[in-house]
Structure formats: structure tokens, C-alpha cells
Design a protein around this motif. Structure first.
Motif, PDB file in Angstrom:
ATOM      1  N   ASP A   1      -1.689  -8.348  -0.258  1.00 22.84           N
ATOM      2  CA  ASP A   1      -0.233  -8.365  -0.358  1.00 22.84           C
ATOM      3  C   ASP A   1       0.145  -8.556  -1.824  1.00 22.84           C
ATOM      4  O   ASP A   1       0.486  -9.652  -2.264  1.00 22.84           O
ATOM      5  CB  ASP A   1       0.344  -9.485   0.511  1.00 22.84           C
ATOM      6  CG  ASP A   1       1.871  -9.486   0.501  1.00 22.84           C
ATOM      7  OD1 ASP A   1       2.450  -8.450   0.128  1.00 22.84           O
ATOM      8  OD2 ASP A   1       2.466 -10.516   0.852  1.00 22.84           O
ATOM      9  N   ASP A   2       0.032  -7.482  -2.590  1.00 25.58           N
ATOM     10  CA  ASP A   2       0.225  -7.548  -4.040  1.00 25.58           C
ATOM     11  C   ASP A   2       0.817  -6.219  -4.488  1.00 25.58           C
ATOM     12  O   ASP A   2       0.249  -5.155  -4.211  1.00 25.58           O
ATOM     13  CB  ASP A   2      -1.122  -7.812  -4.721  1.00 25.58           C
ATOM     14  CG  ASP A   2      -1.005  -8.073  -6.221  1.00 25.58           C
ATOM     15  OD1 ASP A   2      -0.124  -7.464  -6.871  1.00 25.58           O
ATOM     16  OD2 ASP A   2      -1.804  -8.870  -6.741  1.00 25.58           O
ATOM     17  N   ALA A   3       1.935  -6.260  -5.180  1.00 24.15           N
ATOM     18  CA  ALA A   3       2.642  -5.038  -5.590  1.00 24.15           C
ATOM     19  C   ALA A   3       1.836  -4.179  -6.550  1.00 24.15           C
ATOM     20  O   ALA A   3       2.142  -3.001  -6.732  1.00 24.15           O
ATOM     21  CB  ALA A   3       3.984  -5.413  -6.227  1.00 24.15           C
ATOM     22  N   ARG A   4       0.797  -4.736  -7.160  1.00 25.49           N
ATOM     23  CA  ARG A   4      -0.006  -3.955  -8.100  1.00 25.49           C
ATOM     24  C   ARG A   4      -0.878  -2.924  -7.392  1.00 25.49           C
ATOM     25  O   ARG A   4      -1.342  -1.961  -8.017  1.00 25.49           O
ATOM     26  CB  ARG A   4      -0.888  -4.874  -8.937  1.00 25.49           C
ATOM     27  CG  ARG A   4      -0.126  -5.788  -9.889  1.00 25.49           C
ATOM     28  CD  ARG A   4      -1.047  -6.754 -10.586  1.00 25.49           C
ATOM     29  NE  ARG A   4      -1.756  -7.613  -9.654  1.00 25.49           N
ATOM     30  CZ  ARG A   4      -2.593  -8.573 -10.015  1.00 25.49           C
ATOM     31  NH1 ARG A   4      -2.847  -8.784 -11.303  1.00 25.49           N
ATOM     32  NH2 ARG A   4      -3.205  -9.319  -9.107  1.00 25.49           N
ATOM     33  N   TYR A   5      -1.113  -3.116  -6.104  1.00 27.97           N
ATOM     34  CA  TYR A   5      -2.024  -2.234  -5.386  1.00 27.97           C
ATOM     35  C   TYR A   5      -1.297  -0.999  -4.849  1.00 27.97           C
ATOM     36  O   TYR A   5      -0.166  -1.087  -4.363  1.00 27.97           O
ATOM     37  CB  TYR A   5      -2.696  -2.993  -4.239  1.00 27.97           C
ATOM     38  CG  TYR A   5      -3.739  -3.968  -4.720  1.00 27.97           C
ATOM     39  CD1 TYR A   5      -5.063  -3.569  -4.881  1.00 27.97           C
ATOM     40  CD2 TYR A   5      -3.394  -5.285  -5.031  1.00 27.97           C
ATOM     41  CE1 TYR A   5      -6.021  -4.462  -5.328  1.00 27.97           C
ATOM     42  CE2 TYR A   5      -4.360  -6.178  -5.485  1.00 27.97           C
ATOM     43  CZ  TYR A   5      -5.664  -5.758  -5.636  1.00 27.97           C
ATOM     44  OH  TYR A   5      -6.610  -6.636  -6.092  1.00 27.97           O
ATOM     45  N   ASP A   6      -1.985   0.142  -4.932  1.00 30.20           N
ATOM     46  CA  ASP A   6      -1.460   1.421  -4.479  1.00 30.20           C
ATOM     47  C   ASP A   6      -1.879   1.643  -3.026  1.00 30.20           C
ATOM     48  O   ASP A   6      -3.073   1.671  -2.718  1.00 30.20           O
ATOM     49  CB  ASP A   6      -2.006   2.539  -5.374  1.00 30.20           C
ATOM     50  CG  ASP A   6      -1.399   3.890  -5.077  1.00 30.20           C
ATOM     51  OD1 ASP A   6      -1.502   4.349  -3.918  1.00 30.20           O
ATOM     52  OD2 ASP A   6      -0.840   4.495  -6.007  1.00 30.20           O
ATOM     53  N   ARG A   7      -0.910   1.785  -2.130  1.00 31.56           N
ATOM     54  CA  ARG A   7      -1.211   1.928  -0.710  1.00 31.56           C
ATOM     55  C   ARG A   7      -2.061   3.174  -0.416  1.00 31.56           C
ATOM     56  O   ARG A   7      -2.916   3.160   0.466  1.00 31.56           O
ATOM     57  CB  ARG A   7       0.091   1.996   0.097  1.00 31.56           C
ATOM     58  CG  ARG A   7       0.909   0.705   0.081  1.00 31.56           C
ATOM     59  CD  ARG A   7       0.072  -0.448   0.563  1.00 31.56           C
ATOM     60  NE  ARG A   7       0.851  -1.613   0.907  1.00 31.56           N
ATOM     61  CZ  ARG A   7       0.581  -2.844   0.475  1.00 31.56           C
ATOM     62  NH1 ARG A   7      -0.420  -3.024  -0.362  1.00 31.56           N
ATOM     63  NH2 ARG A   7       1.296  -3.870   0.859  1.00 31.56           N
ATOM     64  N   GLU A   8      -1.839   4.239  -1.137  1.00 37.08           N
ATOM     65  CA  GLU A   8      -2.616   5.462  -0.917  1.00 37.08           C
ATOM     66  C   GLU A   8      -4.071   5.253  -1.306  1.00 37.08           C
ATOM     67  O   GLU A   8      -4.991   5.707  -0.623  1.00 37.08           O
ATOM     68  CB  GLU A   8      -1.999   6.618  -1.688  1.00 37.08           C
ATOM     69  CG  GLU A   8      -0.601   6.992  -1.207  1.00 37.08           C
ATOM     70  CD  GLU A   8       0.012   8.109  -2.018  1.00 37.08           C
ATOM     71  OE1 GLU A   8      -0.643   8.568  -2.984  1.00 37.08           O
ATOM     72  OE2 GLU A   8       1.141   8.514  -1.700  1.00 37.08           O
ATOM     73  N   LEU A   9      -4.280   4.555  -2.431  1.00 34.30           N
ATOM     74  CA  LEU A   9      -5.647   4.291  -2.871  1.00 34.30           C
ATOM     75  C   LEU A   9      -6.349   3.323  -1.931  1.00 34.30           C
ATOM     76  O   LEU A   9      -7.551   3.468  -1.666  1.00 34.30           O
ATOM     77  CB  LEU A   9      -5.643   3.739  -4.292  1.00 34.30           C
ATOM     78  CG  LEU A   9      -5.137   4.678  -5.385  1.00 34.30           C
ATOM     79  CD1 LEU A   9      -5.071   3.946  -6.720  1.00 34.30           C
ATOM     80  CD2 LEU A   9      -6.028   5.905  -5.508  1.00 34.30           C
ATOM     81  N   LEU A  10      -5.630   2.342  -1.428  1.00 29.50           N
ATOM     82  CA  LEU A  10      -6.224   1.407  -0.475  1.00 29.50           C
ATOM     83  C   LEU A  10      -6.715   2.135   0.767  1.00 29.50           C
ATOM     84  O   LEU A  10      -7.768   1.813   1.329  1.00 29.50           O
ATOM     85  CB  LEU A  10      -5.202   0.339  -0.077  1.00 29.50           C
ATOM     86  CG  LEU A  10      -4.831  -0.689  -1.149  1.00 29.50           C
ATOM     87  CD1 LEU A  10      -3.638  -1.523  -0.677  1.00 29.50           C
ATOM     88  CD2 LEU A  10      -6.008  -1.588  -1.481  1.00 29.50           C
ATOM     89  N   ALA A  11      -5.974   3.135   1.192  1.00 26.19           N
ATOM     90  CA  ALA A  11      -6.326   3.864   2.409  1.00 26.19           C
ATOM     91  C   ALA A  11      -7.419   4.908   2.175  1.00 26.19           C
ATOM     92  O   ALA A  11      -8.321   5.070   3.003  1.00 26.19           O
ATOM     93  CB  ALA A  11      -5.079   4.538   2.986  1.00 26.19           C
ATOM     94  N   GLU A  12      -7.350   5.611   1.045  1.00 26.63           N
ATOM     95  CA  GLU A  12      -8.252   6.742   0.808  1.00 26.63           C
ATOM     96  C   GLU A  12      -9.458   6.401  -0.061  1.00 26.63           C
ATOM     97  O   GLU A  12     -10.444   7.135  -0.073  1.00 26.63           O
ATOM     98  CB  GLU A  12      -7.477   7.882   0.149  1.00 26.63           C
ATOM     99  CG  GLU A  12      -6.398   8.502   1.030  1.00 26.63           C
ATOM    100  CD  GLU A  12      -6.993   9.290   2.170  1.00 26.63           C
ATOM    101  OE1 GLU A  12      -8.100   9.853   1.992  1.00 26.63           O
ATOM    102  OE2 GLU A  12      -6.366   9.352   3.236  1.00 26.63           O
TER     103      GLU A  12
END
Length: 217
Positions: free
Chosen positions: A34-45
Motif C-alpha cells: 500500500d504505497d503510492a510509489r508502486y505501479d499497479r501494472e508492474l505489480l501485476a505483470e
């Protein structure tokens, strides 16, 4: 975010050139941070970019912001008259050694292939000519240290290399223009021991940047 949102993202902007083998890390295992620095697309792919582990899964803007908080106070400038292929490699080294900014002097367009997309994370500024560049450096209070093996140059290991400065590099072959040499505060060279008169421009830039970091970083 729903489970469906986590499993069907758009393709992330990987830094990997087409046809290159995959590297990096796969999708984030377990619960997402839960951190705004992380990219949701990168986390998933997964994150296949050529970045250090500290920046895995971070957004590009977050990486740039973190780099900006700790950039070194030296700048790198490159004369661009002949569309030299080394410019991209010098930009890549400037990113690796955390230069404050890269300055392209002359033609606005430059060959980015050698940068390997590191120019996305590195601030790049354009100057129309040597006169405009030196006016900027003077206003910024930054001495210009030219790098070329010309008469009067001082071996960099014995030269004054200020903490705040601009390291100015020329083209492969002809080196720096007479105008650039004349505008420089000092001129340094790299001591060599073989038969060739000069080394590759990108290699020379990496050596000088490393020497700056050895003293000041």
C-alpha cells in the motif's frame, strides 16, 4: 481495487528493447504493498526494466523523484554536431553516476539507442550552441571542465576537479570544437599507456565521471 483489476492490467512500459531476452522480476508475490510509489501494472505483470532492485515495481515518476533528492552536483555536457552514436552511451553513464543533468550542445536531435532508455530517468537540457551553453554555465556559477587530449590539458588524476562543475565532452575522433575549448575553465585528459592516441568517447566520459565520484561522491 478488485481481483479482476489486479489480473487484467494494461501492458507496462518495459525498458527492454525489442528482441532482448527477458530479465527482472515477475508479478509481485502475495498481497500488494500500500504505497503510492508502486505501479499497479508492474505489480501485476512483473518488472522487466533495467533498474536496481531498490526501484523494482516503482513508477517512473517515483524513481525520478527519488533520484532528484540525491543527485550529485556535477553536470555532463556533450557537443552534438555529427550525430555521434556515443552520446547515448554517455547519457547512460551520466545516469549511472547520478549526474545532476545532461546538456546537449548543438543539434537538438541525438541518437538515443545507446542510452538504453536511461534518458527517461535523466534530466536532459538542450543548448543551441557553445555560446548559449557557456552563458547558462556562467549564470549557474558552474566552471566548465573540458575533456580532450589537446596541448595544455592536465591529466585528470592530477587536475583540479571541482565538486560543482560541468564536464564537457566532444565527438569521437575530432574531439571538442575550438570554441568549446576556448570557453572552458580548464581542460583535462586521461593518461594512456598504449599506442592509440585516444580512447572511445563514451569510455572516456565514464572514466572522468568515475574519477569525480571517487573524489566527491
Amino acid at each position: 481495487m478488485t481481483d479482476a483489476d489486479q489480473t487484467t492490467p494494461a501492458t507496462p512500459p518495459f525498458d527492454e528493447p525489442a528482441g532482448e531476452p527477458a530479465h527482472g522480476v515477475g508479478p509481485w508475490p502475495g498481497e500488494w504493498p500500500d504505497d503510492a510509489r508502486y505501479d499497479r501494472e508492474l505489480l501485476a505483470e512483473g518488472d522487466r526494466r533495467n533498474v536496481v532492485d531498490e526501484y523494482r515495481y516503482w513508477t517512473m515518476d517515483a524513481i525520478i523523484a527519488d533520484l532528484d533528492a540525491k543527485r550529485h552536483p556535477f553536470h555532463v555536457a556533450i557537443e552534438n554536431w555529427q550525430h555521434d552514436l556515443n552520446i547515448g552511451s554517455i547519457v547512460r553513464s551520466a545516469n549511472a553516476f547520478l549526474a545532476a543533468e545532461v546538456h546537449i550542445v548543438g543539434k537538438r536531435r541525438w541518437n538515443r539507442r545507446g542510452a538504453m532508455v536511461t534518458d527517461r530517468y535523466q534530466h536532459v537540457r538542450h543548448h543551441e550552441d557553445v555560446e548559449a551553453f557557456t552563458a547558462w554555465a556562467r549564470a549557474a556559477g558552474l566552471p566548465v571542465i573540458a575533456v580532450d587530449n589537446v596541448e595544455g590539458s592536465v591529466p585528470v588524476d592530477r587536475a583540479d576537479l571541482p565538486e560543482r562543475c560541468v564536464l564537457l565532452f566532444g565527438h569521437e575522433g575530432p574531439g571538442l570544437s575550438p570554441e568549446a575549448i576556448a570557453a572552458a575553465t580548464g581542460v583535462v585528459e586521461i593518461t594512456q599507456y598504449g599506442s592509440t592516441r585516444s580512447i572511445n568517447a563514451a569510455s572516456a566520459a565514464a572514466v572522468i565521471m568515475y574519477e569525480w565520484c571517487r573524489r566527491w561522491a
